[in-house]
Enzyme design. Sequence first.
Site, PDB file in Angstrom:
ATOM      1  N   GLY A  89       0.904  -1.146   0.130  1.00 46.13           N
ATOM      2  CA  GLY A  89       0.126   0.194  -0.115  1.00 46.13           C
ATOM      3  C   GLY A  89       0.803   1.272  -0.135  1.00 46.13           C
ATOM      4  O   GLY A  89       0.614   2.239   0.705  1.00 46.13           O
ATOM      5  N   ASP A 123       2.265   8.518  -0.711  1.00 48.84           N
ATOM      6  CA  ASP A 123       3.225   7.487  -0.515  1.00 48.84           C
ATOM      7  C   ASP A 123       4.452   7.652   0.472  1.00 48.84           C
ATOM      8  O   ASP A 123       4.758   8.682   0.872  1.00 48.84           O
ATOM      9  CB  ASP A 123       4.201   7.737  -1.894  1.00 48.84           C
ATOM     10  CG  ASP A 123       4.947   6.622  -2.254  1.00 48.84           C
ATOM     11  OD1 ASP A 123       5.250   6.022  -1.570  1.00 48.84           O
ATOM     12  OD2 ASP A 123       5.147   6.452  -3.558  1.00 48.84           O
ATOM     13  N   ARG A 125       6.738   5.422   1.418  1.00 49.79           N
ATOM     14  CA  ARG A 125       7.775   4.389   1.257  1.00 49.79           C
ATOM     15  C   ARG A 125       9.123   4.933   1.517  1.00 49.79           C
ATOM     16  O   ARG A 125       9.250   6.018   1.348  1.00 49.79           O
ATOM     17  CB  ARG A 125       7.644   3.819  -0.269  1.00 49.79           C
ATOM     18  CG  ARG A 125       6.561   2.803  -0.525  1.00 49.79           C
ATOM     19  CD  ARG A 125       6.587   2.248  -2.090  1.00 49.79           C
ATOM     20  NE  ARG A 125       5.928   3.310  -2.716  1.00 49.79           N
ATOM     21  CZ  ARG A 125       5.754   3.035  -4.080  1.00 49.79           C
ATOM     22  NH1 ARG A 125       5.692   1.804  -4.313  1.00 49.79           N
ATOM     23  NH2 ARG A 125       5.255   4.051  -4.794  1.00 49.79           N
TER      24      ARG A 125
END
Length: 201
Positions: A89, A123, A125
């Site tokens: 995700g 995002d 990450r």
Amino acid sequence: MIIAATVLETAHGKFRVSTHGVEGSPERCLTMSQGDLSEPGTVIRLHSSCIFGEALLACDCDCGPQLATAMQEVNRRGSGAIVYLYQEGRGAGLDLKIEGMERQRLRGINSYQAYDSLGLPRDLRDYSLAGEALNDLGVAKAVTVMSNNPTKLKALEELGYTIQSQFALSYEVSQRAYDYLLMKQVEGDHSLDFGKINFVG
């Protein structure tokens, strides 16, 4: 550092596979590689895990075809590396990913809007472990990147890599996944080459 390593035969070729981590942290990532990685221009891909697209073959996702095509490209060249990051995700984790998917289903919104509604960055990450893994493998500092995501290119540069070249993968997607890719191009600034992406069904 490399935690464990072996050789794996797959439908897309034979790869060296290894897990990587840093001392004192339980976080891990996986690499799949072939050949001499020290040559400038070595082809690489940073790939985030997606259980729905890769294992369950979700119709609105292109992660499975992307991973398969990246493995095929490394095998075709005879050298290269794929770093597989456990970042479901876009780094939000599986629970929040599912919550976002439910909001998409009920409200008719896209995944970026769903994350916005949950108060999440689009995002989350972190690619620092990917840098450790590439270093473990002895990958050249000048690389060719299989990606259309500008965030990944920027992350590699921040990790000290020079992007010698970049190219989009060629693969087939469903209509729902095609619509998702259009959204990523418009809202996520992905540099997609739709001439390489085949629509099926």
